[in-house]
Write an enzyme that holds these catalytic residues in place. Structure first.
Site, PDB file in Angstrom:
ATOM      1  N   ARG A  32      38.741  37.653  29.996  1.00  0.00           N
ATOM      2  CA  ARG A  32      38.839  38.831  29.137  1.00  0.00           C
ATOM      3  C   ARG A  32      39.104  38.378  27.708  1.00  0.00           C
ATOM      4  O   ARG A  32      39.736  37.342  27.486  1.00  0.00           O
ATOM      5  CB  ARG A  32      39.980  39.749  29.592  1.00  0.00           C
ATOM      6  CG  ARG A  32      39.809  40.346  30.981  1.00  0.00           C
ATOM      7  CD  ARG A  32      41.014  41.198  31.335  1.00  0.00           C
ATOM      8  NE  ARG A  32      40.862  41.861  32.630  1.00  0.00           N
ATOM      9  CZ  ARG A  32      41.246  41.344  33.790  1.00  0.00           C
ATOM     10  NH1 ARG A  32      41.833  40.153  33.820  1.00  0.00           N
ATOM     11  NH2 ARG A  32      41.066  42.002  34.920  1.00  0.00           N
ATOM     12  N   LYS A  87      46.484  41.401  32.931  1.00  0.00           N
ATOM     13  CA  LYS A  87      46.290  42.806  33.270  1.00  0.00           C
ATOM     14  C   LYS A  87      46.864  43.137  34.647  1.00  0.00           C
ATOM     15  O   LYS A  87      47.504  44.164  34.837  1.00  0.00           O
ATOM     16  CB  LYS A  87      44.798  43.143  33.221  1.00  0.00           C
ATOM     17  CG  LYS A  87      44.495  44.618  33.394  1.00  0.00           C
ATOM     18  CD  LYS A  87      43.025  44.897  33.153  1.00  0.00           C
ATOM     19  CE  LYS A  87      42.742  46.393  33.225  1.00  0.00           C
ATOM     20  NZ  LYS A  87      41.301  46.693  32.975  1.00  0.00           N
ATOM     21  N   HIS A 115      39.854  40.313  39.376  1.00  0.00           N
ATOM     22  CA  HIS A 115      40.000  41.687  39.840  1.00  0.00           C
ATOM     23  C   HIS A 115      40.827  41.731  41.120  1.00  0.00           C
ATOM     24  O   HIS A 115      40.748  40.825  41.950  1.00  0.00           O
ATOM     25  CB  HIS A 115      38.631  42.316  40.096  1.00  0.00           C
ATOM     26  CG  HIS A 115      37.919  42.699  38.843  1.00  0.00           C
ATOM     27  ND1 HIS A 115      36.552  42.838  38.770  1.00  0.00           N
ATOM     28  CD2 HIS A 115      38.380  42.972  37.594  1.00  0.00           C
ATOM     29  CE1 HIS A 115      36.197  43.185  37.544  1.00  0.00           C
ATOM     30  NE2 HIS A 115      37.300  43.272  36.816  1.00  0.00           N
TER      31      HIS A 115
END
Length: 396
Positions: A221, A262, A364
């Site tokens: 990211r 995240k 993820h």
């Protein structure tokens, strides 16, 4: 003159050319008189009448406003006639975002300065009505994406809510309004293999070249790349180990509040492709030259990608650097850094990598997230099953 709950006087203000009603609400704790004011401007047809008749007409027009002031006073509302929507928004930006991430604060200021203050900021807060907010939102919906309108509307609602808590307004009319549907946002796109190759080639000699190459080849990211430190980069690995350990990068931090990634699954260590190792090696050498040149001006934060004084990059600087490279590659400037990550997913998927593996690489929590967020970048059709059945039943 007097009203049901207090006294008021009516006089003409020659500077403002308006009639003023000054309402007396008693005294504060320091013994100072509390006064609130309302004003009105008479039309031209009253200009030639005697001053007493003008005063009488002004008093009639001001009476409803005086009643409103008294009602607000009973509720403890303390807003002045000059406290406007922009004041409420500016107060919220100054005091209502404490502890929020820098990115959140910057975004809120940008939305306020471009979409709220110039368009409805001049309304007196106590005069703001739901129809004003509805008209403003409908105007935004003609140009902005639904997500952006939702953010702007939420910002106004929160600003007025803070004013409401401070007894500066009687009710939050923004909270009564529905957020309209705006324009469809631009979907993220991905580089093809040929385009990615052109971007890598165009990155040579560019200050943001290593940033682009590493982001494209690892799927990091952009917030993770901006907080990457040399401590978490291994350009050598253990080639003679059992099993051998390749060069790698530990993605354990980001520029989010608190410095964490995240999600927990986003904390991952990724093997570095050869091109990425070469790019980081060049980055390290270039950075050493910059440090020698700037001397004491250098601030050592151990960042891999940083400004010329060693401090953290801001998103706009990264965007400009990336678009300079895409333009050089012949792809134009309609690209954003996050699309390097989309490109990583697209290229991995197109080369046959399983979605579960891609989910691990991009950090993820589940493959479902990968499918939902990057569905346009994944191979749309899984052909192996059909091809196998064609092979089995080819004679039929």
């Amino acid at each position: 003159m007097s009203s049901e709950n207090g006294d008021y006087s009516v006089y003409y203000d020659t500077d403002k050319e308006r009639w003023i009603a000054a309402v007396s609400l008693g005294f504060d704790g320091a013994g100072k008189r509390i006064r609130r004011k309302a004003s009105v401007k008479l039309g031209a047809k009253w200009a030639d009448l005697p001053i007493e008749e003008q005063r009488e007409q002004a008093a009639k027009l001001l009476k409803p406003k005086v009643r409103e002031l008294l009602k607000e006073a009973e509720k403890g509302i303390k807003s002045s006639a000059n406290y406007r929507v922009r004041n409420a928004v500016e107060d919220f930006l100054a005091h209502g975002l404490k502890g929020r991430a820098e990115k959140t604060v910057i975004q809120a200021r940008s939305l306020a300065n471009h979409q709220i203050i110039p368009k409805i900021g001049n309304y007196r807060l106590r005069d703001l009505r739901a129809e004003h907010v509805d008209l403003w939102l409908d105007e935004l919906a003609e140009d902005l994406a639904t997500k952006t309108i939702r953010q702007v509307h939420g910002l106004l609602t929160r600003a007025i809510r803070m004013a409401e808590k401070r007894d500066l307004v009687g009710r939050n009319v923004s909270a009564l309004c529905e957020t309209p549907t705006g324009q469809a946002g631009r979907p993220s796109k991905a580089l093809t293999v040929d385009q990615a190759a052109a971007v890598i080639k165009a990155s040579a000699g560019e200050s943001f070249g290593p940033y682009v190459i590493v982001s494209l080849l690892t799927g990091m990211r952009t917030e993770e790349a901006r907080d990457l430190t040399w401590t978490n980069v291994d350009l050598v690995g253990v080639p003679d180990g059992t099993p051998p350990v390749p060069p790698s990068v530990a993605v354990w931090r980001s520029v989010r509040a608190g410095g964490d990634t995240k999600t927990k699954k986003s904390r991952r260590t990724l093997a570095l492709p050869k091109l990425a190792v070469e790019a980081l090696t060049q980055q390290k050498a270039d950075q050493a030259q910059v440090r020698r040149r700037v001397g004491k001006a250098w601030q050592d934060h151990d960042l891999v990608f940083c400004k010329e004084d060693g401090t953290r990059l801001d998103p706009m600087r990264v965007l400009r650097g990336f678009r300079r490279i895409t333009k050089k590659a012949g792809l134009g400037k309609a690209w954003t850094p996050r699309e390097l990550r989309h490109s990583f997913v697209s290229i991995r998927s197109d080369s046959g990598v399983a979605i579960e593996r891609i989910a691990d690489l991009v950090g993820h929590s589940t493959p479902n997230t990968t499918q939902t967020v990057y569905r346009k970048q994944l191979r749309p059709v899984i052909t192996q099953g059909a091809e196998a059945m064609d092979l089995v039943f080819r004679d039929e």
